[in-house]
Enzyme design. Structure first.
Site, short mmCIF file in Angstrom:
data_model
loop_
_atom_site.label_atom_id
_atom_site.label_comp_id
_atom_site.label_asym_id
_atom_site.label_seq_id
_atom_site.Cartn_x
_atom_site.Cartn_y
_atom_site.Cartn_z
N HIS A 102 51.15 55.35 33.81
CA HIS A 102 50.21 54.97 32.74
C HIS A 102 49.53 53.64 33.04
CE1 HIS A 102 52.40 58.04 30.36
NE2 HIS A 102 53.46 57.50 30.94
N SER A 109 26.79 39.56 45.23
CA SER A 109 25.89 39.81 44.12
C SER A 109 24.67 38.91 44.29
CB SER A 109 26.61 39.48 42.82
OG SER A 109 25.66 39.16 41.81
N LYS A 130 30.75 36.41 43.62
CA LYS A 130 31.18 37.81 43.73
C LYS A 130 31.34 38.31 45.16
CE LYS A 130 31.37 40.62 40.94
NZ LYS A 130 30.76 41.33 39.83
#
Ligand code: ARG
Length: 464
Positions: free
Chosen positions: A162, A283, A289
């Site tokens: 999960h 980016s 980034k």
């Protein structure tokens, strides 16, 4: 022979009008099927040799056709062949050029066959080669995974269910799970190839041919395992392509799942891995980034391969026997599946060895999630507590740990005793991550010893 002036196509005899220019464009497949040229020529050469073998072509005719076709292949490979839309497809482009080159004898090549069995043969020859190339890329990727797993048999990370921290596992074990997925994929391709490598040539348009052909002879020349049993089925069957695209979808689905993990793991929040600069981009606005483009694209491309599978199933579902022009629509989905899959495997095999593992982050994450709670329950069971009771006791101990903001291993023995008086000093052995993973010591378990054994078996499997 006088050519019909109204319509100059190879099939133009019964036509009084030329083809509408837009229809010519609409119906032609040369824009994409020219990539089958090599297989088309190989099929034609084998067909001509068979016709010679059974006495339909003389030695001289066969020789002239084979030389002509070989020269055409050289022209194509030198970039000296202009594909023509008005010649519709790869078959008629090559045949028309053959007639240009060697004269009337070239018109004999199409004896006893049709474009229907010709195209079915070409795609099978093409796919057979591509399956081999794809299998090589899978092996290369599996080799990279084995190398990584071998280095990380002792590395501890949280195992998830999960996407919640569940039990500690070794990274080597996790990587070997990916290996297993690809092992099934490789086996599926081997199986698929058995049904691809069967020769439809000889089915002609749909009913077979009245010439005394020797299909086994042609099949041998083309290295097919056998010949198709039914001419109607032979020209219309595309199961083999659907089966391949289905196997390809499964492979892409596996790569997509691995991608999802690599993307999560390389985020600042996980910080489990760093993907090499060469496989990332930045980016244009956010200077900090570094984006995991390669796994993201592979995850994205999975969608288009799944789409191709649905296209092909839908293409076939309404077709009566035997060949229908619908089948021309099989090529683009098939070709794009091959390209997408091959490229995705290729980039993955290059990228995996360039991944940096942050062992400390993995270990810290495993320490944080109460991931040895099951070990504590098993400990209680071994001291005579029933599992359901043990589960309850440990649940309360975890709740206590959360409230007092500490790890299970930081709970004092006196505190543990308030949950169960069977708990002794030796509890701390099972609460350690190392103790937890090495306790799972059976085939398929995460213990380093078992992962090493699995790697040894995998190395053996890869060699066979
Ligand atoms: N371009 C066709 C295809 O891809 C080749 C077979 C054409 N046969 C025909 N009878 N028109 O299926």
């Amino acid at each position: 022979m006088k050519k019909n002036k109204a319509n100059t196509k190879l099939w133009g005899g019964r036509f009084e009008q030329p083809t509408d220019a837009f229809v010519e464009l609409f119906t032609s497949s040369i824009g994409f099927d020219h990539r089958l040229y090599k297989h088309d020529i190989a099929g034609s050469i084998a067909h001509a040799c068979m016709l010679n073998h059974v006495g339909v072509l003389t030695n001289a005719e066969c020789k002239s056709i084979v030389t002509g076709l070989t020269d055409i292949q050289l022209d194509i490979e030198r970039g000296e062949f202009a594909w023509s839309v008005s010649l519709e497809d790869v078959h008629m482009n090559i045949e028309a050029r053959l007639i240009d080159r060697i004269g009337d004898v070239g018109k004999k090549l199409h004896t006893g066959r049709s474009r229907n069995d010709q195209i079915a043969t070409d795609i099978r020859l093409y796919l057979r080669d591509e399956i081999d190339a794809i299998a090589l890329e899978i092996t290369r990727l599996q080799q990279a995974l084995l190398d990584l797993a071998e280095k990380e048999t002792q590395t501890i990370m949280p195992g998830f269910t999960h996407l919640q921290s569940a039990q500690p596992v070794t990274l080597g074990h996790h990587v070997m799970a990916w290996f297993e997925m690809l092992k099934r994929d490789a086996e599926r391709l081997v199986d698929c190839k058995k049904r691809v490598n069967i020769m439809p040539l000889g089915a002609a348009a749909l009913a077979g041919t009245s010439y005394p052909i020797d299909r086994e002879y042609t099949a041998k020349l083309l290295d097919f395992d056998s010949v198709t049993e039914n001419s109607l089925d032979a020209v219309s069957d595309r199961d083999f392509a659907i089966e391949f695209v289905s196997a390809a979808s499964l492979i892409m689905m596996h790569l997509s799942r691995v991608s999802e993990e690599l993307i999560l793991w390389s985020s600042a929040q996980f910080n489990f891995i760093e993907i090499d600069d060469c496989f990332c981009t930045g980016s244009s606005i956010m200077p900090q980034k570094k984006n995991p483009d390669v796994p993201e694209l592979v995850r994205g491309k999975t969608g288009r391969v799944n789409g191709h599978l649905v296209s092909l199933l839908t293409l076939m579902k309404g077709q009566p026997l035997a060949y229908n022009k619908d089948n021309q629509e099989d090529k683009e989905p098939l070709f794009d599946t091959v390209d997408t899959l091959k490229d995705s495997l290729h980039v993955y095999a290059d990228m995996i060895p360039a991944i940096k593992i942050n062992r400390d982050s993995m270990k810290n994450a495993a320490l944080q999630g109460y991931s040895t709670a099951t070990d504590l329950a098993d400990y209680l069971v071994k001291k005579g507590v029933a599992f359901r009771d043990a589960h309850e006791i440990v649940g309360r101990a975890v709740q206590y740990a959360i409230k007092s903001n500490k790890e299970l291993a930081a709970i004092l023995l006196a505190e543990f005793k308030t949950f169960s008086d069977v708990i002794e000093k030796d509890v701390y052995d099972v609460l350690s991550l190392e103790g937890s993973v090495s306790a799972r010591n059976h085939i398929g378990g995460t213990a380093p010893e078992q992962v090493s054994a699995a790697i040894t078996r995998a190395k053996h499997w890869i060699k066979t």
